[in-house]
Design a protein around this motif. Structure first.
Motif, PDB file in Angstrom:
ATOM      1  N   VAL A  35      14.560  60.816   2.808  1.00  0.00           N
ATOM      2  CA  VAL A  35      15.243  62.092   2.610  1.00  0.00           C
ATOM      3  C   VAL A  35      16.134  62.378   3.813  1.00  0.00           C
ATOM      4  CG1 VAL A  35      14.969  64.564   2.205  1.00  0.00           C
ATOM      5  CG2 VAL A  35      13.308  62.958   1.244  1.00  0.00           C
ATOM      6  N   LEU A  36      17.388  62.712   3.539  1.00  0.00           N
ATOM      7  CA  LEU A  36      18.323  63.145   4.574  1.00  0.00           C
ATOM      8  C   LEU A  36      18.308  64.666   4.631  1.00  0.00           C
ATOM      9  CD1 LEU A  36      21.671  61.098   4.366  1.00  0.00           C
ATOM     10  CD2 LEU A  36      20.030  61.162   6.249  1.00  0.00           C
ATOM     11  N   LEU A  37      17.907  65.210   5.760  1.00  0.00           N
ATOM     12  CA  LEU A  37      17.890  66.652   5.978  1.00  0.00           C
ATOM     13  C   LEU A  37      18.920  67.014   7.038  1.00  0.00           C
ATOM     14  CD1 LEU A  37      14.039  67.386   6.160  1.00  0.00           C
ATOM     15  CD2 LEU A  37      15.539  67.664   4.180  1.00  0.00           C
ATOM     16  N   GLY A  38      19.239  68.279   7.085  1.00  0.00           N
ATOM     17  CA  GLY A  38      20.162  68.755   8.109  1.00  0.00           C
ATOM     18  C   GLY A  38      20.907  69.979   7.631  1.00  0.00           C
ATOM     19  N   ARG A  39      21.481  70.689   8.572  1.00  0.00           N
ATOM     20  CA  ARG A  39      22.227  71.896   8.233  1.00  0.00           C
ATOM     21  C   ARG A  39      23.490  71.540   7.445  1.00  0.00           C
ATOM     22  NH1 ARG A  39      20.262  72.364  13.470  1.00  0.00           N
ATOM     23  NH2 ARG A  39      19.017  74.229  13.924  1.00  0.00           N
ATOM     24  N   ASN A  40      24.080  72.533   6.783  1.00  0.00           N
ATOM     25  CA  ASN A  40      25.347  72.317   6.091  1.00  0.00           C
ATOM     26  C   ASN A  40      26.396  71.806   7.079  1.00  0.00           C
ATOM     27  OD1 ASN A  40      24.452  73.178   3.582  1.00  0.00           O
ATOM     28  ND2 ASN A  40      24.987  75.319   3.958  1.00  0.00           N
ATOM     29  N   LEU A 160      18.933  50.822  -5.762  1.00  0.00           N
ATOM     30  CA  LEU A 160      19.020  51.947  -4.836  1.00  0.00           C
ATOM     31  C   LEU A 160      19.705  53.109  -5.533  1.00  0.00           C
ATOM     32  CD1 LEU A 160      18.843  53.198  -1.936  1.00  0.00           C
ATOM     33  CD2 LEU A 160      21.078  52.158  -1.481  1.00  0.00           C
ATOM     34  N   LEU A 161      19.097  54.283  -5.434  1.00  0.00           N
ATOM     35  CA  LEU A 161      19.702  55.517  -5.928  1.00  0.00           C
ATOM     36  C   LEU A 161      20.088  56.392  -4.747  1.00  0.00           C
ATOM     37  CD1 LEU A 161      17.271  56.544  -8.831  1.00  0.00           C
ATOM     38  CD2 LEU A 161      19.420  55.275  -9.009  1.00  0.00           C
ATOM     39  N   LEU A 162      21.321  56.877  -4.764  1.00  0.00           N
ATOM     40  CA  LEU A 162      21.810  57.849  -3.796  1.00  0.00           C
ATOM     41  C   LEU A 162      21.960  59.165  -4.550  1.00  0.00           C
ATOM     42  CD1 LEU A 162      24.711  55.685  -2.279  1.00  0.00           C
ATOM     43  CD2 LEU A 162      22.337  55.783  -1.503  1.00  0.00           C
ATOM     44  N   ILE A 163      21.187  60.171  -4.175  1.00  0.00           N
ATOM     45  CA  ILE A 163      21.140  61.417  -4.953  1.00  0.00           C
ATOM     46  C   ILE A 163      21.381  62.601  -4.024  1.00  0.00           C
ATOM     47  CG2 ILE A 163      19.791  62.816  -6.550  1.00  0.00           C
ATOM     48  CD1 ILE A 163      18.190  60.342  -7.256  1.00  0.00           C
ATOM     49  N   ASP A 164      22.380  63.417  -4.380  1.00  0.00           N
ATOM     50  CA  ASP A 164      22.807  64.513  -3.520  1.00  0.00           C
ATOM     51  C   ASP A 164      22.346  65.856  -4.088  1.00  0.00           C
ATOM     52  OD1 ASP A 164      24.010  66.016  -1.581  1.00  0.00           O
ATOM     53  OD2 ASP A 164      26.037  65.238  -1.899  1.00  0.00           O
ATOM     54  N   GLU A 165      21.360  66.473  -3.449  1.00  0.00           N
ATOM     55  CA  GLU A 165      20.847  67.813  -3.731  1.00  0.00           C
ATOM     56  C   GLU A 165      20.512  68.037  -5.215  1.00  0.00           C
ATOM     57  OE1 GLU A 165      21.993  71.225  -1.646  1.00  0.00           O
ATOM     58  OE2 GLU A 165      23.330  70.159  -0.278  1.00  0.00           O
ATOM     59  N   PRO A 166      19.564  67.287  -5.754  1.00  0.00           N
ATOM     60  CA  PRO A 166      19.244  67.432  -7.178  1.00  0.00           C
ATOM     61  C   PRO A 166      18.609  68.754  -7.555  1.00  0.00           C
ATOM     62  CG  PRO A 166      17.646  66.009  -6.102  1.00  0.00           C
ATOM     63  CD  PRO A 166      18.753  66.241  -5.112  1.00  0.00           C
ATOM     64  N   LEU A 193      17.577  57.223  -1.666  1.00  0.00           N
ATOM     65  CA  LEU A 193      18.052  57.973  -0.507  1.00  0.00           C
ATOM     66  C   LEU A 193      18.521  59.324  -1.037  1.00  0.00           C
ATOM     67  CD1 LEU A 193      18.782  58.233   2.494  1.00  0.00           C
ATOM     68  CD2 LEU A 193      20.979  57.140   1.982  1.00  0.00           C
ATOM     69  N   LEU A 194      17.834  60.381  -0.616  1.00  0.00           N
ATOM     70  CA  LEU A 194      18.000  61.710  -1.200  1.00  0.00           C
ATOM     71  C   LEU A 194      18.480  62.700  -0.160  1.00  0.00           C
ATOM     72  CD1 LEU A 194      17.112  63.483  -3.837  1.00  0.00           C
ATOM     73  CD2 LEU A 194      15.141  64.048  -2.423  1.00  0.00           C
ATOM     74  N   VAL A 195      19.561  63.401  -0.475  1.00  0.00           N
ATOM     75  CA  VAL A 195      19.976  64.558   0.316  1.00  0.00           C
ATOM     76  C   VAL A 195      19.404  65.791  -0.350  1.00  0.00           C
ATOM     77  CG1 VAL A 195      21.941  66.024   0.937  1.00  0.00           C
ATOM     78  CG2 VAL A 195      22.074  63.548   1.281  1.00  0.00           C
ATOM     79  N   GLU A 196      18.734  66.640   0.422  1.00  0.00           N
ATOM     80  CA  GLU A 196      18.064  67.786  -0.191  1.00  0.00           C
ATOM     81  C   GLU A 196      17.995  68.940   0.806  1.00  0.00           C
ATOM     82  OE1 GLU A 196      17.031  70.209  -2.486  1.00  0.00           O
ATOM     83  OE2 GLU A 196      16.999  68.274  -3.532  1.00  0.00           O
ATOM     84  N   GLN A 197      18.219  70.162   0.296  1.00  0.00           N
ATOM     85  CA  GLN A 197      18.085  71.358   1.120  1.00  0.00           C
ATOM     86  C   GLN A 197      16.784  72.107   0.830  1.00  0.00           C
ATOM     87  OE1 GLN A 197      19.819  72.074   3.617  1.00  0.00           O
ATOM     88  NE2 GLN A 197      22.010  71.754   3.341  1.00  0.00           N
ATOM     89  N   ASN A 198      16.160  71.799  -0.307  1.00  0.00           N
ATOM     90  CA  ASN A 198      14.887  72.434  -0.645  1.00  0.00           C
ATOM     91  C   ASN A 198      13.780  71.664   0.086  1.00  0.00           C
ATOM     92  OD1 ASN A 198      12.353  72.952  -1.974  1.00  0.00           O
ATOM     93  ND2 ASN A 198      13.469  73.833  -3.688  1.00  0.00           N
ATOM     94  N   ASP A 207       8.977  59.770   1.635  1.00  0.00           N
ATOM     95  CA  ASP A 207       8.143  58.878   2.447  1.00  0.00           C
ATOM     96  C   ASP A 207       8.629  58.892   3.888  1.00  0.00           C
ATOM     97  OD1 ASP A 207       6.509  57.648   0.265  1.00  0.00           O
ATOM     98  OD2 ASP A 207       8.475  56.993  -0.422  1.00  0.00           O
ATOM     99  N   GLN A 208       9.947  58.790   4.039  1.00  0.00           N
ATOM    100  CA  GLN A 208      10.579  58.825   5.351  1.00  0.00           C
ATOM    101  C   GLN A 208      11.613  59.935   5.360  1.00  0.00           C
ATOM    102  OE1 GLN A 208       9.599  56.709   7.852  1.00  0.00           O
ATOM    103  NE2 GLN A 208       8.083  55.864   6.400  1.00  0.00           N
ATOM    104  N   VAL A 209      11.960  60.392   6.549  1.00  0.00           N
ATOM    105  CA  VAL A 209      12.955  61.445   6.681  1.00  0.00           C
ATOM    106  C   VAL A 209      13.897  61.093   7.822  1.00  0.00           C
ATOM    107  CG1 VAL A 209      11.478  62.829   8.215  1.00  0.00           C
ATOM    108  CG2 VAL A 209      13.321  63.947   6.915  1.00  0.00           C
ATOM    109  N   ALA A 210      15.157  61.436   7.633  1.00  0.00           N
ATOM    110  CA  ALA A 210      16.138  61.339   8.710  1.00  0.00           C
ATOM    111  C   ALA A 210      16.854  62.678   8.776  1.00  0.00           C
ATOM    112  CB  ALA A 210      17.130  60.212   8.450  1.00  0.00           C
TER     113      ALA A 210
END
Length: 245
Positions: A35-40, A160-166, A193-198, A207-210
């Protein structure tokens, strides 16, 4: 990490005059959800688009299965088994759910040529798609459109799935449905690889976070460790995951 499925080494991306990614280092292990986390504005979406070849890396390397894909065109990257679900979902509003799914199955000209067993599996994940099979996708609710977007990405097996804020803008009940679907998808050995704000969504699935900030990865490690460390959450994200459960 030994032999990651996907690896970014010192990736820089410029969009016009803007230097968005400023040396991204990232590894995604086979069969896990990172999961990719971070501010806008931290560079999360730009990272996904750079991996997919929609924006070109100006420096550094994107390696998939040991091969540098940095200079490949987006269709060639997709043919290697990578699918991208953008934040705007990328569905065809004027086409039916059935037509959207058929188009996404690259080897099929008619829906009858789509793997029937895989379609039934997808209907099990997202029953609404079967119910609205012949309806124009533009008439679906926001949650149903998101389900269709994910279903299109998995209508064929992908590496590989790249998913942006589902989960963006979805009602809590739909989010729980999406969490259940992703849990089942993870059992199929699909790497995500998931981008998520929730953050609750991310905590339950990752499993892992960046964590990204100012175009760089500033923290990487197990999601469980970040979920248990409220001080680290405050330092990296300015909030507590516990407050979003």
């Amino acid at each position: 990490m030994t032999n990651p499925l996907l690896k970014l080494d010192g990736v820089h991306t410029h969009i016009g005059a803007y230097h968005i990614l400023q040396g991204v280092d990232l590894q995604v292990a086979h069969g896990e959800m990172t999961v990719l986390l971070g501010r806008n504005g931290a560079g999360k979406t730009t990272t996904l688009r750079t991996i997919m070849g929609l924006w070109n890396a100006s420096r550094g390397a994107v390696t998939f299965e040991g091969a540098d894909i940095s200079a490949l065109a987006t269709p060639d990257i997709a043919r290697r088994g990578i699918a991208y679900v953008p934040e705007n979902m990328g569905i065809f509003a004027d086409l039916t759910v059935r037509e959207n799914m058929t188009l996404a199955a690259r080897g099929a000209r008619r829906v009858e040529e789509v793997d029937a067993a895989r379609l039934e599996w997808i209907f099990g994940l997202f029953p609404a798609l079967k119910k609205f099979w012949q309806h124009p996708a533009g008439l679906l609710s926001g949650g149903q459109k998101q389900m269709l977007a994910v279903a299109r990405a998995i209508v064929e097996p992908r590496k590989l799935l790249l998913i942006d804020e589902p989960s963006k803008g979805l009602a809590p009940a739909i989010i729980q449905n999406m969490i259940a679907a992703f849990r089942e998808l993870k059992q199929t050995d699909t790497t995500i690889l998931l981008v998520e704000q929730n953050f609750n969504f991310a905590r339950q699935l990752g499993d892992q976070v960046a964590v990204m900030d100012n175009g760089r990865v500033v923290h990487a490690g197990p999601m469980a460790a970040l979920a248990e460390d409220e001080k680290l959450q405050q330092d990296l994200l300015g909030l507590s995951l516990g407050a979003h459960q």
